[in-house]
Design a protein around this motif. Structure first.
Motif, short mmCIF file in Angstrom:
data_model
loop_
_atom_site.label_atom_id
_atom_site.label_comp_id
_atom_site.label_asym_id
_atom_site.label_seq_id
_atom_site.Cartn_x
_atom_site.Cartn_y
_atom_site.Cartn_z
N GLU A 36 19.17 -9.73 -9.12
CA GLU A 36 18.53 -8.89 -10.13
C GLU A 36 18.41 -7.45 -9.63
O GLU A 36 17.92 -7.21 -8.52
CB GLU A 36 17.14 -9.44 -10.47
N ALA A 37 18.83 -6.49 -10.46
CA ALA A 37 18.83 -5.09 -10.05
C ALA A 37 17.42 -4.51 -9.98
O ALA A 37 17.19 -3.54 -9.27
CB ALA A 37 19.68 -4.27 -11.02
N GLY A 83 15.46 -3.90 -20.18
CA GLY A 83 14.65 -4.23 -19.02
C GLY A 83 15.41 -4.19 -17.70
O GLY A 83 16.50 -4.73 -17.59
N LYS A 84 14.81 -3.53 -16.72
CA LYS A 84 15.32 -3.51 -15.35
C LYS A 84 14.21 -4.06 -14.46
O LYS A 84 13.53 -3.33 -13.75
CB LYS A 84 15.71 -2.09 -14.93
N ALA A 85 14.01 -5.36 -14.55
CA ALA A 85 12.93 -6.03 -13.83
C ALA A 85 13.20 -7.51 -13.89
O ALA A 85 13.95 -7.99 -14.74
CB ALA A 85 11.58 -5.71 -14.47
N LEU A 86 12.59 -8.25 -12.99
CA LEU A 86 12.68 -9.70 -13.08
C LEU A 86 12.06 -10.12 -14.42
O LEU A 86 10.91 -9.78 -14.72
CB LEU A 86 11.92 -10.33 -11.91
N GLY A 87 12.83 -10.82 -15.21
CA GLY A 87 12.40 -11.14 -16.57
C GLY A 87 13.08 -10.30 -17.62
O GLY A 87 12.99 -10.59 -18.81
N GLY A 88 13.75 -9.21 -17.20
CA GLY A 88 14.56 -8.40 -18.11
C GLY A 88 13.74 -7.75 -19.21
O GLY A 88 12.59 -7.35 -19.03
N SER A 89 14.34 -7.68 -20.39
CA SER A 89 13.68 -7.01 -21.51
C SER A 89 12.43 -7.74 -21.97
O SER A 89 11.56 -7.13 -22.61
CB SER A 89 14.67 -6.84 -22.67
N ALA A 90 12.31 -9.03 -21.66
CA ALA A 90 11.09 -9.75 -22.01
C ALA A 90 9.89 -9.25 -21.21
O ALA A 90 8.74 -9.55 -21.56
CB ALA A 90 11.27 -11.25 -21.78
N ILE A 231 17.15 -12.70 -5.41
CA ILE A 231 17.13 -11.45 -4.66
C ILE A 231 16.91 -10.32 -5.66
O ILE A 231 17.76 -10.06 -6.52
CB ILE A 231 18.42 -11.21 -3.86
N ALA A 232 15.76 -9.66 -5.57
CA ALA A 232 15.47 -8.52 -6.42
C ALA A 232 16.04 -7.25 -5.80
O ALA A 232 16.39 -7.21 -4.61
CB ALA A 232 13.97 -8.39 -6.63
N ASN A 233 16.16 -6.20 -6.60
CA ASN A 233 16.72 -4.91 -6.16
C ASN A 233 18.12 -5.06 -5.59
O ASN A 233 18.50 -4.36 -4.64
CB ASN A 233 15.79 -4.25 -5.13
N ALA A 234 18.86 -6.00 -6.17
CA ALA A 234 20.23 -6.25 -5.74
C ALA A 234 21.18 -5.80 -6.85
O ALA A 234 21.16 -6.35 -7.95
CB ALA A 234 20.44 -7.73 -5.44
N VAL A 235 21.99 -4.82 -6.56
CA VAL A 235 22.90 -4.25 -7.56
C VAL A 235 24.30 -4.82 -7.36
O VAL A 235 24.93 -4.60 -6.32
CB VAL A 235 22.95 -2.71 -7.47
#
Length: 610
Positions: A36-37, A83-90, A231-235
């Protein structure tokens, strides 16, 4: 460069990605990686508290994409919050949770997607959410007392509730006003949504009154599974293919995390779940897309797929606000960020999880046809509109796709039992849409307001999104082409004009100051041309982007098949709103959850994991 091996790699830890990851990791033998980015903001009060959703727009939790200037909107550029977060636009939406109509989902199958119909998908919608109970004696206040049939009790991960105060007068007034016009929803819309007014639900826990979404409902309860890694902040910078086989085969992804480049390999599948803008972008930078575009950027073509990035559809929305009676509870004090209102509301929420912060203010909805189309001369007018704008008949490529969508739109517009628009109310002034004169963000006004909104439910206008560089860090070009189809201009104009009739209808009008006082004088229009002019200056997006990797037959420009596999490529699927071939009439999130639930079962079956 570090490398690791998993069974499944999911690119995007948003709404769909976390659902699929949760379901696949139910099987202990399957190793699942999610990249997740964005970050995990599940403890962020801006995410938790429903009324704070607007503060997340154009924040670090969103991509804040910009469209090309839109000719039909006075050449305005529109911000697209994804959304740019865990969970996206939700994680950043306004939590409204509405159903599709049976007809819309059946139309997915009519477009060539065998097996994608309401009879198949309705159980997946039900699987995603827990339906709320209705407190004793409040059926009438909630506007649900006239339903002939109700959906059964469900117990899925997403917790639903009726927004805010059960006794707020807007719900009953809305239901009775539409009932007087013959447009009250006959059944619980989750049982059988057709046309008419209803009280909407939102994805907010009925006890804690906090946002319920993919992160805290699906992922956090299972985050300690040994076979699930997020893994968060992974592009992700590209998909890796083995081109030695008969078909290109996806074998892994390249991604950057904490300034380090890594490779993750998948023994079974790569699943793109990055959204309607990022999924086509990743396909294109990886060599799947329109060969002309890819070659112009020096990208080696892995698979020619002209449909990637095309068929972009979005809900366009237009609203106006009128002054409400002083005794009506609204969120205007929050919109003005009045210190005493913010302090008292925050204290009430933190102590008892009650009060104004428990909802975004949207309590009522309606799915509607163009009422004027069913007047004495209305049918002739709409038939002429359709005939004057019928696509040329060529049964291949984008023209075949246009013809198929036109046939669906024609049937919808000629049937009073199918909605071409959706209406809603919000108790307070809108802090997002532009000022109709300056085009800038409006300054909050003193007083109390009721905002009434029209949404173009199934636009025929189609846009696109494409990369302009090999560099994945560069945003793509996005052109939704809002209202580029003349039919949309006329249909949306009729819906926005009809809002004037709604706010003058009792008992809804009894909640408003008389004579009506508009938030902005430009909203005081009385004919179709006035509505069109207002739309050009005020309309904006609902951020319901879809269709850019459409599930359609390949000869119609489809990108994925009915198993959500990318045509001509092995071990690669797309599971997010980009595969949605036709928008539902209301908010998109319930459909994305249902799509992801079914996708998980499809993937399990493909690998004999059921």
């Amino acid at each position: 460069m570090a490398s690791s091996v998993y069974d499944f790699i999911i690119v995007g830890g948003g709404t769909a990605g976390l659902v699929v990851a949760t379901r696949l990791s139910e099987i202990p033998t399957q190793r699942v990686l999610v990249l997740e980015a964005g970050s995990d903001h599940s403890d962020d009060l801006r995410v938790k508290i429903p009324a704070f959703y607007a503060s997340l727009h154009e924040s670090e939790l969103g991509w804040s994409f910009k469209t090309a200037p839109q000719p039909s909107l006075n050449r305005r550029t529109v911000t697209l919050n994804q959304g740019k977060a865990l969970g996206g636009s939700a994680a950043i939406n306004n939590s409204v949770f509405t159903p599709p109509t049976k007809t819309v989902i059946d139309d997915w199958e009519a477009l060539g997607n065998k097996g994608w119909n309401w009879d198949t998908l309705k159980s997946y919608y039900a699987k995603t959410y827990s339906s709320p109970s209705i407190p004793d004696g409040l059926d009438k206040e909630l506007g649900v007392d006239r339903w002939l049939s109700k959906s059964g009790k469900t117990s899925g991960p997403i917790q639903l509730s009726y927004p805010g105060d059960y006794l707020h007068p807007i719900r009953r007034a809305w239901a009775e006003s539409f009932e007087g016009k013959g447009y009250l929803m006959a059944n619980d819309p989750w049982f059988d949504a057709t046309v008419g007014a209803f009280s909407n639900l939102h994805s907010v826990d009925p006890v804690q009154r906090e946002r319920s979404y993919a992160t805290n409902a699906y992922y956090l309860p299972v985050k300690d599974r040994h076979n699930l890694k997020v893994i968060a902040n992974a592009v992700v910078e590209g998909i890796i293919f083995d081109n030695g086989a008969k078909k290109p085969r996806a074998t892994g992804v390249r991604f950057r995390h904490e300034s380090h480049e890594s490779i993750a390999s998948a023994s079974k599948e790569i699943i793109l779940a990055a959204g309607a803008v990022q999924s086509p972008k990743l396909l294109e930078v990886s060599g799947i897309g329109n060969a002309r575009i890819l070659k112009s950027l020096g990208i080696e073509v892995v698979k020619e797929a002209e449909g990637v990035g095309e068929n972009l559809q979005d809900h366009i929305v237009c609203d106006f606000a009128v002054e409400a009676l002083e005794e009506m509870d609204t969120l205007d004090g929050l919109a003005r960020q009045e210190p005493d209102v913010l302090e008292s509301s925050m204290n009430e929420f933190m102590v008892s999880h009650t009060g104004q912060l428990t909802s975004s203010g949207i309590k009522t909805f309606a799915y509607m046809p163009v009422v004027n189309h069913f007047s004495a001369g209305g049918q002739n007018a709409v038939k002429k509109l359709l005939e004057d704008n019928r696509p040329q008949s060529r049964p291949w490529g984008s023209t075949a796709r246009d013809l198929a969508y036109f046939d669906i739109a024609e049937k919808m517009l000629l049937n009073r039992a199918q909605p071409s628009g959706a209406y809603l109310t919000a108790i307070g002034q809108n802090p997002v849409a532009p000022d109709p004169v300056s085009g800038n963000k409006p300054k909050p006004l003193d007083g109390k307001f009721l905002t009434i909104v029209a949404i173009l439910a199934q636009p025929l206008s189609r846009g696109n999104t494409h990369i302009e560089s090999q560099d994945v860090s560069n945003p793509p070009a996005i052109d939704p082409k809002y209202l580029s189809n003349p039919i949309d201009v006329e249909v949306f104009g009729e819906h926005v004009l009809y809002l004037q009739d709604i706010i003058r209808s009792a008992p809804l009008s009894n909640l408003l100051k008389q004579p009506l006082k508009y938030f902005h004088s430009a909203a005081n229009f009385s004919d179709l041309e006035g509505a069109r002019k207002y739309i050009r200056s005020r309309a904006t997006t609902m951020w319901h982007l879809a269709g850019t990797c459409s599930m359609l037959p390949e000869e119609m420009g489809g990108v994925v098949d009915t198993e959500l596999r990318v045509y001509g490529v092995e071990n690669l699927r797309v599971v997010d709103s980009s595969v949605v071939p036709l928008l539902p009439p209301g908010n998109l999130q319930s459909t994305v959850y249902a799509l992801a639930e079914r996708a998980a079962d499809i993937i399990k079956a493909a690998h004999h994991l059921l």
